[in-house]
Write a protein that holds these residues in place. Sequence first.
Motif, PDB file in Angstrom:
ATOM      1  N   ARG A  64     -18.209 -14.624 -21.871  1.00 28.72           N
ATOM      2  CA  ARG A  64     -19.413 -15.028 -21.142  1.00 28.72           C
ATOM      3  C   ARG A  64     -20.599 -15.211 -22.086  1.00 28.72           C
ATOM      4  NH1 ARG A  64     -20.622 -14.114 -15.699  1.00 28.72           N
ATOM      5  NH2 ARG A  64     -18.827 -12.696 -15.593  1.00 28.72           N
TER       6      ARG A  64
ATOM      7  N   THR B 163      -7.430 -13.616 -16.864  1.00 28.44           N
ATOM      8  CA  THR B 163      -8.533 -14.567 -16.748  1.00 28.44           C
ATOM      9  C   THR B 163      -9.865 -13.847 -16.642  1.00 28.44           C
ATOM     10  OG1 THR B 163      -7.094 -16.181 -15.632  1.00 28.44           O
ATOM     11  CG2 THR B 163      -9.475 -16.446 -15.337  1.00 28.44           C
ATOM     12  N   VAL B 164      -9.916 -12.824 -15.801  1.00 31.63           N
ATOM     13  CA  VAL B 164     -11.146 -12.050 -15.621  1.00 31.63           C
ATOM     14  C   VAL B 164     -11.568 -11.394 -16.935  1.00 31.63           C
ATOM     15  CG1 VAL B 164     -12.131 -10.009 -14.503  1.00 31.63           C
ATOM     16  CG2 VAL B 164     -10.802 -11.649 -13.162  1.00 31.63           C
TER      17      VAL B 164
ATOM     18  N   ASN C 234     -11.755 -19.669 -15.902  1.00 24.31           N
ATOM     19  CA  ASN C 234     -11.415 -19.528 -14.489  1.00 24.31           C
ATOM     20  C   ASN C 234      -9.930 -19.759 -14.252  1.00 24.31           C
ATOM     21  OD1 ASN C 234     -14.106 -19.224 -12.981  1.00 24.31           O
ATOM     22  ND2 ASN C 234     -14.514 -20.976 -14.319  1.00 24.31           N
TER      23      ASN C 234
ATOM     24  N   THR D 278     -17.691 -18.383 -13.736  1.00 24.95           N
ATOM     25  CA  THR D 278     -16.709 -17.905 -14.700  1.00 24.95           C
ATOM     26  C   THR D 278     -16.093 -16.620 -14.163  1.00 24.95           C
ATOM     27  OG1 THR D 278     -16.283 -17.469 -17.056  1.00 24.95           O
ATOM     28  CG2 THR D 278     -18.293 -16.529 -16.123  1.00 24.95           C
ATOM     29  N   GLY D 279     -14.823 -16.398 -14.504  1.00 23.25           N
ATOM     30  CA  GLY D 279     -14.117 -15.226 -14.013  1.00 23.25           C
ATOM     31  C   GLY D 279     -13.728 -15.332 -12.560  1.00 23.25           C
TER      32      GLY D 279
ATOM     33  N   ALA E  68     -12.980 -13.915 -19.314  1.00 23.28           N
ATOM     34  CA  ALA E  68     -14.309 -14.322 -18.853  1.00 23.28           C
ATOM     35  C   ALA E  68     -15.360 -13.286 -19.230  1.00 23.28           C
ATOM     36  CB  ALA E  68     -14.286 -14.531 -17.341  1.00 23.28           C
ATOM     37  N   LYS E  69     -15.017 -12.010 -19.112  1.00 23.64           N
ATOM     38  CA  LYS E  69     -15.946 -10.941 -19.490  1.00 23.64           C
ATOM     39  C   LYS E  69     -16.275 -11.015 -20.972  1.00 23.64           C
ATOM     40  CE  LYS E  69     -15.032  -6.765 -18.077  1.00 23.64           C
ATOM     41  NZ  LYS E  69     -14.252  -5.553 -17.743  1.00 23.64           N
TER      42      LYS E  69
END
Length: 238
Positions: A177, A169-170, A184, A226-227, A173-174
Amino acid sequence: MTGANKGIGFEVAAALAARGMTVLLGSRDRARGEQAAARLRAAGGDVRPIVLDVTDPATIAAAAAAIEAAPGRLDVLVNNAGVAGPVGDPPSATGPATVREVLETNVIGVLMVTNALLPLLRRSPAARIVNVSSGVGSLAHHTDPAHYMSGLPASATYPVSKTALNQLTVQYAKELRKDGILVNAAAPGACATDFTKDLPFTITRSAADGAAIIVELATLAPGGPTGGFFDDEGIVRW
């Protein structure tokens, strides 16, 4: 959304449909998906069943093609499908095939579905991706002697898969973005569903209760987080 014919997934579909969204209800089983969609349509929702097995590239490709044909874009992707794996087996008694099976659905399946549908999400003015995780994916919970999860039986399957999903997920998100796509992870909590029916204790939290944080993240306003990793009380420690 994936895994939406019952449980928390069904309640998320119901809540999004109640907000006026067109919901594509993903289910591995065609008949069960059609039955679930019919129930929600009877309640006034615009809900359309779609066959989607997150471990089957052919159904993923077919789902993407169907969405491409109509409506031509995707505003929200909820990756809800998941499997628990064996309950009670410690890592020392767990074979690699068992771990692979859980990761195939809970992590690799999310990757395949997200990548297949990303071109459709990019067409949305405010796309959202919600990966349905779990508090058992929190390393902080398991290593905090004051948290009840530190006392749970050791497992190499479900908790490991949800920790990996959080990291995935992280990373999405990166990457996304810059495109304005908010990604999330949600921890709906243990709810009284088929997923938890074999646990050795009683759960009173409803599937609708668990769905609330997923719906909140699926409908974030522009500029939202986000993230992150969230439950209905706020931020969950990684």
